[in-house]
Design an enzyme around this catalytic site. Structure first.
Site, short mmCIF file in Angstrom:
data_model
loop_
_atom_site.label_atom_id
_atom_site.label_comp_id
_atom_site.label_asym_id
_atom_site.label_seq_id
_atom_site.Cartn_x
_atom_site.Cartn_y
_atom_site.Cartn_z
N SER A 250 0.83 -1.20 0.00
CA SER A 250 0.00 0.00 0.00
C SER A 250 0.88 1.26 0.00
CB SER A 250 -0.95 -0.05 1.20
OG SER A 250 -1.97 0.91 1.09
N ASP A 307 -8.99 -4.75 -6.06
CA ASP A 307 -8.47 -3.80 -5.07
C ASP A 307 -8.49 -2.39 -5.66
OD1 ASP A 307 -7.15 -2.37 -3.13
OD2 ASP A 307 -5.27 -3.48 -3.29
N HIS A 370 -7.65 -5.61 -0.24
CA HIS A 370 -6.43 -4.79 -0.14
C HIS A 370 -5.42 -5.35 0.85
CE1 HIS A 370 -3.96 -1.26 -0.54
NE2 HIS A 370 -4.04 -0.99 0.75
#
Length: 408
Positions: A250, A307, A370
């Site tokens: 991320s 995602d 995610h």
């Protein structure tokens, strides 16, 4: 009242973190890896290794994902704690205490990121989770075990970076307009082999750059911490086969890309620099992509089609070599979004996965799609873009037919 943790940390139990490991994988065969380690680090852009996914590369991706897991597990996510957003373990015990006892690596540097957002005075007196300006975000680890160095074919250096945690990190993520990279010249674009606008300059997401370059009175920037440690490592180990592998999830994936770019730009004779990016958002524009390609930085982006984070920020306009050949209307749209500094470009090579192709995932929701554990689970079961989980499905079918006496 204790603040609610962000969705992508719902599976954390603060200091007692339960992070289910993906299905176990054995270490990569030493002969194959040691002889072809540069291929597995992307020197030829992983040609022939992604579809179907090579088993040795699969194991290496998961291995590096475990280093990112260690970064998550080592960070104190309890906003009521006096050591919130600090590292929970000393360097000498970090990998062992976070569940990686036998990696052959030793942590040599703690890394912190600092937000450049200046809060008003009243906000600075607010909750710790919101006002925390600098936070521990990862570490540098150097392979020290001779057997592991022999298996890998070189001494590997890992930089592992976690995703978003503090309030200011979330605010930085929202600063999604592009901003120029400092001290970058147009002439550096000469010789780039993808279609770049010679008049454009490399630009990256404002918030990511802020977290990478900002410092405080008591904390150096993440950029300076990385440069200092890379300089020390090159001085100590520069005469032997060496690789830098920067991995993150991320926000950590975005910062990994910036760190890789910065290392190659700062250290002209640096060895192969590879980014293993999990669930990374877009980072920069076409000129930034061009710089990465020209300097030889290798990026493998592991992307879950379900995602949404991998689809933001900004817009991507026909990201191929003819992206400037538009009709008048399309050209007008392009100019509009370029003027507002929202045109991004995907970088590196992509390994695309999908939660929908995993029969053993219980549900599909934005947060779960995610999570790092989802990504590692998908990588472990991925076969090809056309038929993920094909081998698993075949084994399940064979087992079922045998149990019913359908096969001899």
């Amino acid at each position: 009242m204790k603040p609610q943790l962000p969705n992508n940390f719902d599976h954390l139990k603060l200091n007692n973190w339960s992070f289910p490991a993906p299905p176990t994988t054995s270490p990569s065969p030493s002969t194959k890896l040691s002889q072809r380690w540069m291929d597995y680090q992307g020197v030829s852009n992983w040609e022939g290794l992604l579809d179907p996914l090579d088993d040795t590369l699969r194991r290496e991706i998961i291995r590096y994902g475990h280093f990112v897991e260690a970064a998550y597990r080592s960070c104190n996510f309890d906003p009521s704690s006096s050591s919130y957003a600090a590292c929970r373990f000393p360097k000498t015990k970090l990998l062992r205490e976070s569940g990686l006892p036998a990696t052959g690596y030793r942590v040599t540097k703690n890394l912190t990121a600092t937000s450049g957002i200046q809060l008003p005075g009243w906000a600075e007196k607010g909750p710790t989770w919101m006002a925390m300006q600098s936070s521990w975000i990862g570490y540098v680890a150097v392979c020290q075990d001779r057997k592991e160095i022999s298996r890998l074919g070189r001494r590997d250096v890992v930089i592992a970076l976690r995703g978003t945690a503090t309030g200011l990190e979330w605010l930085e993520n929202l600063r999604a307009t592009l901003t120029p990279l400092p001290n970058d010249r147009h002439s550096d674009l000469d010789g780039c082999n993808i279609n770049c606008d010679s008049e454009s300059e490399p630009m990256v997401e404002s918030g990511f750059l802020s977290l990478y370059t900002s410092s405080s009175k008591s904390r150096p920037s993440l950029q300076n911490l990385v440069r200092e440690e890379i300089s020390r490592i090159l001085e100590k180990y520069g005469d032997e086969p060496l690789s830098f592998t920067i991995t993150g999830h991320s926000l950590g994936a975005a910062l990994a890309t910036l760190a890789a770019y910065d290392i190659k730009k700062t250290f002209k004779n640096s060895p192969l620099v590879t980014v293993i990016s999990f669930a990374g958002p877009r980072v920069g524009n076409w000129s930034f992509r061009c710089r990465l390609e020209k300097q030889g930085t290798k990026i493998l982006r592991i992307v879950n089609s379900d995602d949404v984070i991998t689809k933001v920020p900004g817009f991507v306009i026909d990201n191929n070599e003819t992206h400037h050949q538009f009709t008048v209307a399309a050209g007008w749209v392009q100019k509009l979004v370029e003027d507002t500094q929202w045109v991004y470009a995907d970088v590196g090579c992509e390994l695309r996965l999908s939660s929908r192709h995993a029969p053993d995932l219980n549900s599909i929701n934005i947060a779960a799609c995610h999570e790092l554990k989802t990504y590692l689970h998908l990588v472990n079961g991925f076969v090809s873009s056309n038929c993920p989980f094909r081998a698993t499905a075949r084994k399940m079918l064979t087992k079922t037919l045998l149990s019913r006496g359908k096969l001899i």
